[in-house]
Write a protein that holds these residues in place. Sequence first.
Motif, PDB file in Angstrom:
ATOM      1  N   HIS A 162      -6.408  -9.508 -38.417  1.00 15.38           N
ATOM      2  CA  HIS A 162      -5.968  -8.125 -37.205  1.00 15.38           C
ATOM      3  C   HIS A 162      -6.016  -6.728 -38.122  1.00 15.38           C
ATOM      4  CE1 HIS A 162      -1.989  -8.260 -39.123  1.00 15.38           C
ATOM      5  NE2 HIS A 162      -1.824  -7.003 -38.670  1.00 15.38           N
TER       6      HIS A 162
ATOM      7  N   HIS B  56       7.956  -0.632 -37.381  1.00 19.49           N
ATOM      8  CA  HIS B  56       6.653  -0.986 -37.555  1.00 19.49           C
ATOM      9  C   HIS B  56       5.864   0.433 -37.280  1.00 19.49           C
ATOM     10  CE1 HIS B  56       2.756  -3.017 -35.833  1.00 19.49           C
ATOM     11  NE2 HIS B  56       2.684  -3.213 -37.164  1.00 19.49           N
TER      12      HIS B  56
ATOM     13  N   HIS C  37      -5.167  -4.399 -43.675  1.00 16.80           N
ATOM     14  CA  HIS C  37      -5.469  -5.731 -43.730  1.00 16.80           C
ATOM     15  C   HIS C  37      -6.965  -6.167 -43.836  1.00 16.80           C
ATOM     16  CE1 HIS C  37      -1.283  -6.066 -43.256  1.00 16.80           C
ATOM     17  NE2 HIS C  37      -1.046  -5.610 -41.993  1.00 16.80           N
TER      18      HIS C  37
ATOM     19  N   SER D 146       0.186 -10.249 -44.065  1.00 15.42           N
ATOM     20  CA  SER D 146      -0.515 -10.365 -42.725  1.00 15.42           C
ATOM     21  C   SER D 146      -0.378 -11.829 -42.095  1.00 15.42           C
ATOM     22  CB  SER D 146      -1.725 -10.215 -42.590  1.00 15.42           C
ATOM     23  OG  SER D 146      -2.503 -10.449 -41.325  1.00 15.42           O
TER      24      SER D 146
ATOM     25  N   HIS E 203      -4.112  -3.302 -38.709  1.00 18.87           N
ATOM     26  CA  HIS E 203      -2.972  -2.599 -38.556  1.00 18.87           C
ATOM     27  C   HIS E 203      -3.466  -1.223 -38.730  1.00 18.87           C
ATOM     28  CE1 HIS E 203       1.065  -0.980 -39.361  1.00 18.87           C
ATOM     29  NE2 HIS E 203       0.593  -0.252 -40.267  1.00 18.87           N
ATOM     30  N   TYR E 204      -3.049  -0.295 -37.615  1.00 16.22           N
ATOM     31  CA  TYR E 204      -3.592   0.981 -37.538  1.00 16.22           C
ATOM     32  C   TYR E 204      -2.416   1.981 -37.453  1.00 16.22           C
ATOM     33  CZ  TYR E 204      -6.153   5.074 -35.227  1.00 16.22           C
ATOM     34  OH  TYR E 204      -6.377   6.301 -35.028  1.00 16.22           O
ATOM     35  N   GLU E 205      -2.726   2.986 -37.923  1.00 15.50           N
ATOM     36  CA  GLU E 205      -1.572   4.131 -38.087  1.00 15.50           C
ATOM     37  C   GLU E 205      -2.038   5.509 -37.722  1.00 15.50           C
ATOM     38  OE1 GLU E 205       0.880   4.051 -41.438  1.00 15.50           O
ATOM     39  OE2 GLU E 205       1.691   1.978 -41.250  1.00 15.50           O
TER      40      GLU E 205
ATOM     41  N   TYR F  31      -0.055  -3.567 -47.123  1.00 21.54           N
ATOM     42  CA  TYR F  31      -1.343  -3.204 -46.398  1.00 21.54           C
ATOM     43  C   TYR F  31      -2.452  -3.945 -46.701  1.00 21.54           C
ATOM     44  CZ  TYR F  31       0.697   1.416 -44.889  1.00 21.54           C
ATOM     45  OH  TYR F  31       1.543   2.202 -44.245  1.00 21.54           O
TER      46      TYR F  31
ATOM     47  N   ASP G  18      -0.839  -3.230 -34.197  1.00 23.09           N
ATOM     48  CA  ASP G  18      -1.579  -4.353 -34.299  1.00 23.09           C
ATOM     49  C   ASP G  18      -2.784  -4.790 -33.646  1.00 23.09           C
ATOM     50  OD1 ASP G  18      -0.224  -4.431 -36.873  1.00 23.09           O
ATOM     51  OD2 ASP G  18       1.253  -6.016 -36.338  1.00 23.09           O
TER      52      ASP G  18
ATOM     53  N   SER H 251       1.358  -6.141 -31.310  1.00 26.98           N
ATOM     54  CA  SER H 251       2.600  -5.539 -31.798  1.00 26.98           C
ATOM     55  C   SER H 251       2.356  -4.101 -31.641  1.00 26.98           C
ATOM     56  CB  SER H 251       2.850  -6.029 -33.376  1.00 26.98           C
ATOM     57  OG  SER H 251       4.077  -5.227 -33.847  1.00 26.98           O
TER      58      SER H 251
END
Length: 383
Positions: free
Chosen positions: A337, A258, A306, A333, A339-341, A288, A262, A242
Amino acid sequence: MNLSSSTPAPSQSGRRRSRTLIVHNGRRIRLNGVAHGALAAGGAVLLGFAGYGAAQAAGRVEPTETAQRLAQMESKVARMQAKVATIRDTAKLHAARIEQRQSLLAAALTGQGEAKELALATLSIDPQATRVAADTIRPFLTVEQKQAQLAQVAERQLVERYARTTKQIRQLGISPTRIAKGASSAMGGPLIEATSVEARADMAADQQFRSLFNTWKKLDRLEQGVIAIPSVQPVQKLQFTSNFGIRSDPFRGTAAMHAGVDIPGPSGTPIYATADGIVSHAGRQGGYGNMVEINHGKGIATRYGHLSKIIVADNTRVKRGQLIALMGSTGRSTGPHLHYEVRIDGHAVNPVPFLTTADYLMAAQDRAVGQIPVSTTGPAPQD
């Protein structure tokens, strides 16, 4: 009156011998022993007075001449000593300046150096002293001329590096001025009037190194700031399920924003910090799940969500490529995986450009911290 003595008359028993003196006109004068002795004694006295007068005259003149000569010699020795001291001190200054300028050149070409030490590369030397020591310091001057030529080449390279680095930063949507804050235009140094060819040449070389130092310092601030920019992958194997932006929410099926990307992988996959920074949060955080947030400075932060396990703690300092957590599926979730920001001033931005940063930006970071370059295909290897 010229006098000459004749052969003495034969002596008689009980009487003093007499002498006959012949005067220049041929007349003869006979002197008995007593008169002769008196004449001899008088001559001796005259000779004595003459010698005393000569000695007195010598005694009045000799000390004055000696003092004058001694003063002249002392003055000459003092001048020679001063000249030797000037030559010695000037040679030391030129040697120190060569060493300082060499350090600046090395820093410009390698990115390694301390600003406090390199700032001394603008050391000035009195041109008059340089002329006095000309014969002795000629080899130093030859080296300094070559250094000045190399300084021009080094500065051009720094300008090119600065241009490439700012271009890379702008491509990430970051202003270079954000990264390179703290610029200073402070200047100083002793005043030396450029009244001679030597002085003007020395000041020209000095100005060249001042310019090189300012350019190096400008680039150094930029590259030090680049350390805050995320530039490595948070996992070894990078793929996306994603992307950043508007998408269909996996739980509701409606359009939703989003704020990151992901990255799928098996539970327990190692997660790495993508830049140096301080952990601002390590724990549970709503949707998160288990999350780590790292503050990289310059208003830049990254989030890792996550997670199945958090390895770092709040307020700890981490390095780029350091293991910080393990992948999981906690929180909101649908499966394992990451989730990177990436956030700038608290606002989420597309992290993809940061995950595909060119090698040049990473090299700039490594020059800033003096590390071996890290591959962009994965996190830094752990010890």
